[in-house]
Design an enzyme around this catalytic site. Structure first.
Site, PDB file in Angstrom:
ATOM      1  CG  ASN A  13       7.186   0.691   0.126  1.00 41.49           C
ATOM      2  OD1 ASN A  13       8.116  -0.066   0.412  1.00 41.49           O
ATOM      3  ND2 ASN A  13       6.314   1.137   1.022  1.00 41.49           N
ATOM      4  CE  LYS A  15       3.771  -1.256   1.444  1.00 35.97           C
ATOM      5  NZ  LYS A  15       2.410  -1.113   1.915  1.00 35.97           N
ATOM      6  CG  HIS A 101       5.271   3.275   4.637  1.00 38.25           C
ATOM      7  ND1 HIS A 101       4.422   2.401   5.253  1.00 38.25           N
ATOM      8  CD2 HIS A 101       4.899   3.330   3.340  1.00 38.25           C
ATOM      9  CE1 HIS A 101       3.563   1.941   4.352  1.00 38.25           C
ATOM     10  NE2 HIS A 101       3.843   2.476   3.177  1.00 38.25           N
ATOM     11  CD  GLU A 103       3.182  -0.985   5.408  1.00 31.96           C
ATOM     12  OE1 GLU A 103       4.332  -1.214   5.000  1.00 31.96           O
ATOM     13  OE2 GLU A 103       2.176  -1.031   4.670  1.00 31.96           O
ATOM     14  CD  GLU A 173       2.202   5.854   0.932  1.00 34.31           C
ATOM     15  OE1 GLU A 173       2.313   5.320  -0.164  1.00 34.31           O
ATOM     16  OE2 GLU A 173       2.621   5.324   1.983  1.00 34.31           O
ATOM     17  N   GLY A 179      -2.915  -0.790   0.971  1.00 36.21           N
ATOM     18  CA  GLY A 179      -3.071  -2.244   0.937  1.00 36.21           C
ATOM     19  C   GLY A 179      -4.502  -2.715   1.125  1.00 36.21           C
ATOM     20  CB  SER A 219      -5.539   0.913  -2.977  1.00 37.94           C
ATOM     21  OG  SER A 219      -5.486   0.129  -1.797  1.00 37.94           O
TER      22      SER A 219
HETATM   23  P1  PGA Z   1      -0.334  -0.106  -1.595  1.00 39.16           P
HETATM   24  O1  PGA Z   1       0.794   0.495  -0.629  1.00 39.16           O
HETATM   25  O2  PGA Z   1      -0.079   0.447  -2.961  1.00 39.16           O
HETATM   26  O3  PGA Z   1      -0.138  -1.588  -1.540  1.00 39.16           O
HETATM   27  O4  PGA Z   1      -1.651   0.331  -1.049  1.00 39.16           O
HETATM   28  C1  PGA Z   1       1.248   1.801  -0.787  1.00 39.16           C
HETATM   29  C2  PGA Z   1       2.339   2.067   0.219  1.00 39.16           C
HETATM   30  O5  PGA Z   1       2.300   1.489   1.313  1.00 39.16           O
HETATM   31  O6  PGA Z   1       3.259   2.856  -0.039  1.00 39.16           O
END
Ligand code: PGA
Length: 256
Positions: A13, A15, A101, A103, A173, A179, A219
């Site tokens: 992903n 983003k 997601h 976000e 997640e 992140g 992460s």
């Molecule tokens: P990350 O994000 O691997 O940077 O923690 C995962 C995601 O948002 O799908």
């Protein structure tokens, strides 16, 4: 009859990252490396920003990966300035789309009922939703994480019939792990994945549950992927930060 087996998967992903040139370079690096790899039936999915989807599907046509979008609006067309539709994705031969997601839930206030419309809109065009679920930190601390994930699944995907549900990939997640550099422990991931599989079994039966791909995200990187993926109910990962560098992403793929 060919025995169905559960698909392993690593999805990246991206983003809102990368210029066109950077995106082209990263996609080409990954495509070239995958030419040399036997994925043994596993699937690699790249989810770049929508503006690069056409370029990505062009490269994917002759390569060993699939392409996913990061979002859609749940209608085929209309006066929705700035949005893209599943019909448009279908025309570009996009196979997957991330839905729900954290976000999008947080910054764009997307809620479970709206996400269920998105799931339906994708399935109408035979595009596979990668449905994200997961709790925020206060919910985990209050021991509500199972309840939260259950509600997200009940309100956004469990309305589907079996045929529809079988097209879905689930991504667990935990929001506190996204992140942050703090991944869920292997035990926490396995515990939730087993719980999700149990919920699916209750809803659709053991056979469907056994075949459902459940990814871990948050992460996940080249260092912890092997341990996370070694769990019986963790079928791969949805990768954010570590999907932005070919070397890191390929390391995660090799952990499948
Ligand atoms: P990350 O994000 O691997 O940077 O923690 C995962 C995601 O948002 O799908």
């Amino acid at each position: 009859m060919k025995k169905e087996i559960r698909k392993k998967m690593v999805a990246g992903n991206w983003k809102m990252n990368k210029t066109f040139e950077e995106a082209e370079k990263l996609i080409t690096e990954i495509a070239d490396a995958l030419d040399e790899v036997d994925l043994k039936g596993a699937e690699v999915v790249l989810c770049p920003p929508s503006i690069y989807l056409e370029m990505a599907t062009d490269v994917a046509y002759e390569s060993n990966f699939k392409v996913g979008a990061q979002n859609i609006y749940p209608l085929d067309e209309g006066a929705f300035t700035g949005e893209i539709s599943p019909l448009m994705l279908k025309a570009l031969k996009v196979d997957y789309c991330i839905i729900g997601h954290s976000e999008r839930r947080k910054y764009f206030h997307e809620q479970n009922d709206f996400l269920s419309q998105k799931v339906d809109a994708l399935l109408k065009h035979d595009i596979h939703p990668i449905f994200c679920c997961g709790e925020i930190l206060p919910e985990r601390e209050a021991n509500q994480h199972f309840e939260v994930v259950k509600k997200q699944l009940e309100e956004s995907v469990f309305h589907l019939d079996e045929k529809g549900f079988k097209k879905i990939v689930i991504a667990y997640e935990p929001v506190w792990a996204i992140g942050t550099g703090v991944n869920a422990t292997s035990g926490q991931a396995q515990e939730m994945h087993a719980y999700i599989r149990e919920l699916i079994a209750k809803q659709y039966g053991a056979e469907v549950a056994k075949l459902t791909t459940i990814l871990y995200g948050g992460s996940c990187n080249g260092k912890n992927a092997s341990e996370l993926f070694s769990n019986p109910d963790v079928d791969g990962g949805l990768i954010g930060g570590a999907s932005l560098k070919a070397k890191d992403f390929l390391l995660i793929i090799s952990a499948l």
